[in-house]
Design a protein around this motif. Structure first.
Motif, PDB file in Angstrom:
ATOM      1  N   LEU A  21      -6.316   2.392  14.987  1.00  0.00           N
ATOM      2  CA  LEU A  21      -5.068   1.649  14.882  1.00  0.00           C
ATOM      3  C   LEU A  21      -3.745   2.385  14.242  1.00  0.00           C
ATOM      4  CD1 LEU A  21      -6.682  -1.988  13.928  1.00  0.00           C
ATOM      5  CD2 LEU A  21      -5.677  -1.042  16.229  1.00  0.00           C
ATOM      6  N   ALA A  22      -4.282   2.973  13.048  1.00  0.00           N
ATOM      7  CA  ALA A  22      -3.206   3.721  12.279  1.00  0.00           C
ATOM      8  C   ALA A  22      -2.602   4.991  12.987  1.00  0.00           C
ATOM      9  CB  ALA A  22      -3.675   4.274  11.072  1.00  0.00           C
ATOM     10  N   ALA A  23      -3.672   5.483  13.978  1.00  0.00           N
ATOM     11  CA  ALA A  23      -3.347   6.747  14.723  1.00  0.00           C
ATOM     12  C   ALA A  23      -2.462   6.247  15.877  1.00  0.00           C
ATOM     13  CB  ALA A  23      -4.630   7.430  15.144  1.00  0.00           C
TER      14      ALA A  23
ATOM     15  N   VAL B 158       2.116  -1.307  17.318  1.00  0.00           N
ATOM     16  CA  VAL B 158       1.298  -2.214  16.496  1.00  0.00           C
ATOM     17  C   VAL B 158       0.372  -2.911  17.351  1.00  0.00           C
ATOM     18  CG1 VAL B 158       1.045  -4.132  14.768  1.00  0.00           C
ATOM     19  CG2 VAL B 158       2.957  -2.401  14.727  1.00  0.00           C
ATOM     20  N   ILE B 159      -0.963  -2.662  17.299  1.00  0.00           N
ATOM     21  CA  ILE B 159      -2.034  -3.372  18.136  1.00  0.00           C
ATOM     22  C   ILE B 159      -2.399  -4.725  17.564  1.00  0.00           C
ATOM     23  CG2 ILE B 159      -4.231  -3.215  19.319  1.00  0.00           C
ATOM     24  CD1 ILE B 159      -3.794  -0.186  19.667  1.00  0.00           C
ATOM     25  N   PHE B 160      -2.763  -4.439  16.278  1.00  0.00           N
ATOM     26  CA  PHE B 160      -3.140  -5.565  15.387  1.00  0.00           C
ATOM     27  C   PHE B 160      -2.343  -5.423  13.972  1.00  0.00           C
ATOM     28  CE2 PHE B 160      -7.621  -4.751  17.339  1.00  0.00           C
ATOM     29  CZ  PHE B 160      -7.354  -5.793  18.523  1.00  0.00           C
ATOM     30  N   THR B 161      -1.739  -6.911  13.843  1.00  0.00           N
ATOM     31  CA  THR B 161      -1.247  -6.742  12.474  1.00  0.00           C
ATOM     32  C   THR B 161      -2.358  -6.878  11.203  1.00  0.00           C
ATOM     33  OG1 THR B 161      -1.281  -9.358  12.469  1.00  0.00           O
ATOM     34  CG2 THR B 161       0.708  -8.349  13.234  1.00  0.00           C
ATOM     35  N   TYR B 162      -2.138  -6.892   9.961  1.00  0.00           N
ATOM     36  CA  TYR B 162      -3.192  -6.942   9.019  1.00  0.00           C
ATOM     37  C   TYR B 162      -3.951  -8.283   9.045  1.00  0.00           C
ATOM     38  CZ  TYR B 162      -0.318  -3.259   7.094  1.00  0.00           C
ATOM     39  OH  TYR B 162       0.369  -1.918   7.180  1.00  0.00           O
TER      40      TYR B 162
ATOM     41  N   PRO C 122      -9.950  -0.950   5.052  1.00  0.00           N
ATOM     42  CA  PRO C 122      -9.580  -0.709   6.390  1.00  0.00           C
ATOM     43  C   PRO C 122      -8.044  -0.977   6.351  1.00  0.00           C
ATOM     44  CG  PRO C 122     -11.473  -1.429   6.617  1.00  0.00           C
ATOM     45  CD  PRO C 122     -11.280  -1.661   5.105  1.00  0.00           C
ATOM     46  N   GLN C 123      -7.316  -2.260   6.045  1.00  0.00           N
ATOM     47  CA  GLN C 123      -5.990  -2.540   5.904  1.00  0.00           C
ATOM     48  C   GLN C 123      -5.186  -1.419   5.043  1.00  0.00           C
ATOM     49  OE1 GLN C 123      -6.786  -6.643   4.336  1.00  0.00           O
ATOM     50  NE2 GLN C 123      -6.471  -7.500   6.246  1.00  0.00           N
ATOM     51  N   PHE C 124      -5.671  -0.931   4.154  1.00  0.00           N
ATOM     52  CA  PHE C 124      -5.004  -0.118   3.305  1.00  0.00           C
ATOM     53  C   PHE C 124      -4.588   1.248   4.016  1.00  0.00           C
ATOM     54  CE2 PHE C 124      -4.747   3.497  -0.083  1.00  0.00           C
ATOM     55  CZ  PHE C 124      -3.444   2.800  -0.477  1.00  0.00           C
ATOM     56  N   ILE C 125      -5.868   1.802   4.875  1.00  0.00           N
ATOM     57  CA  ILE C 125      -5.933   2.661   5.725  1.00  0.00           C
ATOM     58  C   ILE C 125      -4.658   2.498   6.836  1.00  0.00           C
ATOM     59  CG2 ILE C 125      -6.790   4.024   7.431  1.00  0.00           C
ATOM     60  CD1 ILE C 125      -9.631   3.957   5.707  1.00  0.00           C
ATOM     61  N   MET C 126      -4.756   1.443   7.459  1.00  0.00           N
ATOM     62  CA  MET C 126      -3.665   1.014   8.216  1.00  0.00           C
ATOM     63  C   MET C 126      -2.290   1.234   7.736  1.00  0.00           C
ATOM     64  SD  MET C 126      -5.501  -2.258  10.193  1.00  0.00           S
ATOM     65  CE  MET C 126      -4.071  -3.051  10.701  1.00  0.00           C
ATOM     66  N   PHE C 127      -2.204   0.722   6.349  1.00  0.00           N
ATOM     67  CA  PHE C 127      -0.752   0.844   5.837  1.00  0.00           C
ATOM     68  C   PHE C 127      -0.300   2.205   5.572  1.00  0.00           C
ATOM     69  CE2 PHE C 127       0.989   1.480   1.470  1.00  0.00           C
ATOM     70  CZ  PHE C 127       2.093   0.977   1.579  1.00  0.00           C
ATOM     71  N   LEU C 128      -1.258   2.968   5.351  1.00  0.00           N
ATOM     72  CA  LEU C 128      -0.817   4.563   4.911  1.00  0.00           C
ATOM     73  C   LEU C 128      -0.425   5.095   6.095  1.00  0.00           C
ATOM     74  CD1 LEU C 128      -3.718   5.747   2.395  1.00  0.00           C
ATOM     75  CD2 LEU C 128      -1.712   5.108   1.758  1.00  0.00           C
TER      76      LEU C 128
ATOM     77  N   LEU D 296       1.449  -5.879   4.130  1.00  0.00           N
ATOM     78  CA  LEU D 296      -0.013  -5.603   3.701  1.00  0.00           C
ATOM     79  C   LEU D 296      -0.345  -6.885   2.740  1.00  0.00           C
ATOM     80  CD1 LEU D 296      -2.470  -4.034   3.362  1.00  0.00           C
ATOM     81  CD2 LEU D 296      -1.276  -2.768   1.489  1.00  0.00           C
ATOM     82  N   ALA D 297       0.550  -7.258   1.876  1.00  0.00           N
ATOM     83  CA  ALA D 297       0.044  -8.132   0.767  1.00  0.00           C
ATOM     84  C   ALA D 297      -0.507  -9.464   1.340  1.00  0.00           C
ATOM     85  CB  ALA D 297       1.289  -8.228  -0.395  1.00  0.00           C
ATOM     86  N   PRO D 298       0.277  -9.952   2.275  1.00  0.00           N
ATOM     87  CA  PRO D 298      -0.364 -11.182   2.654  1.00  0.00           C
ATOM     88  C   PRO D 298      -1.802 -11.013   3.520  1.00  0.00           C
ATOM     89  CG  PRO D 298       1.904 -11.240   3.405  1.00  0.00           C
ATOM     90  CD  PRO D 298       1.629 -10.026   2.799  1.00  0.00           C
ATOM     91  N   GLY D 299      -2.047  -9.759   4.178  1.00  0.00           N
ATOM     92  CA  GLY D 299      -3.085  -9.704   4.853  1.00  0.00           C
ATOM     93  C   GLY D 299      -4.176  -9.267   3.762  1.00  0.00           C
TER      94      GLY D 299
END
Length: 288
Positions: free
Chosen positions: A64-66, A74-78, A142-148, A168-171
């Motif tokens: 997702l990040a790539a 953006v395929i999926f939100t957090y 994984p959500q943090f990886i998406m954030f980075l 990210l925070a609500p996620g």
């Protein structure tokens, strides 16, 4: 002829070291439970499933990040990431909860835990905290990886990074809700039997049985009944709360209407009920 008695000095001595107390016992139970969640300190076989699940979830996050960094899509939100990974979390909980609870029942170590100074409430709190942490890490890392991936490719500098963090925070909060609700349900079911296979089957059955009920209720009732149908399953219960807080669509396409607060109230009541029943269960064991 009488035999004279002999006294043997076998070296027993009183313990004169520091006594750490309840807090140290609770911390030790928590750390042991968290390590066991990922098979640390156990055999290689015990590490296969948790790290397989973690690997799959990390791989999805990397993809997702790539995609976002290369295509800007953006395929999926957090929040949607949690919904998509729901069944992996269910199976993780079904394996982990019996390891944390059922093994102690089967091995008969509970009387040792409940000898002073550890109490039943300490045991329940430590196990619950360990499981919530493990489930949250499975979703939060994984959500943090998406954030980075999003932060390093933003075109608006620090403001873009900050805006991404606000997403990210609500996620992370949504992930915590998943962890707390699923952990409370899983631990309660696992505490009822010392057989891990039965406990795992019972946990999965709760989610398998309740999910079709939501589908049935959503098509046979009135508009109000359709909006409340999601209350019948933990999965749609959480999805309903996510939709209410984010003002977005529920992943399973169930309209919640104006009943978002009802979903939140049921979630709080369900978590509280599971924890109270779990505490009552182990207080009874501790008193034996």
């Amino acid at each position: 002829m009488s035999e004279a008695g002999v006294i043997h000095d076998i070296g027993y001595q009183r313990y004169e070291g520091q006594r750490l107390g309840r807090r140290a016992g609770l911390t030790a139970l928590y750390v042991h439970g968290l390590r066991s969640s990922f098979g640390l300190g156990r055999s290689a076989k015990a590490k296969i499933f948790p790290w397989l699940v973690a690997g799959i979830m990390l791989l999805v996050a990397v993809i997702l990040a790539a995609v976002r960094s290369q295509l800007g899509e953006v395929i999926f939100t957090y929040v949607q990431y949690d919904d998509q990974m729901a069944w992996l979390i269910i199976f993780f909980v079904a394996i982990l909860a019996p390891q944390l609870m059922s093994r102690d029942i089967r091995s008969g170590t509970l009387p040792l835990y409940f000898s002073r100074p550890v109490r039943a409430a300490d045991y329940v709190l430590a196990k619950f905290a360990a499981m919530v942490t493990a489930v949250w890490l499975l979703l939060g890392v994984p959500q943090f990886i998406m954030f980075l991936g999003a932060a390093f490719t933003t075109k608006t500098g620090a403001r873009g990074v900050w805006n991404e963090f606000l997403d990210l925070a609500p996620g992370w909060g949504y992930s915590l809700l998943w962890a707390v609700l699923f952990s409370s349900i899983g631990l309660l079911i696992a505490s009822l039997t010392g057989k891990q296979a039965f406990a795992a089957g019972g946990i999965v059955a709760v989610f398998l049985v309740t999910t079709p009920v939501v589908g049935v209720l959503s098509i046979i009732g009135s508009t109000t009944a359709n909006s409340l149908a999601g209350l019948a399953s933990p999965m749609t219960l959480i999805a309903g709360i996510g939709a209410w807080l984010s003002d977005g669509p529920v992943e399973m396409e169930l309209p919640i209407g104006r009943f978002g607060p009802v979903y939140a109230i049921e979630a709080v009541c369900l978590i509280a009920a599971c924890l109270l029943l779990l505490l009552a269960r182990y207080r009874k064991v501790a008193s034996l």
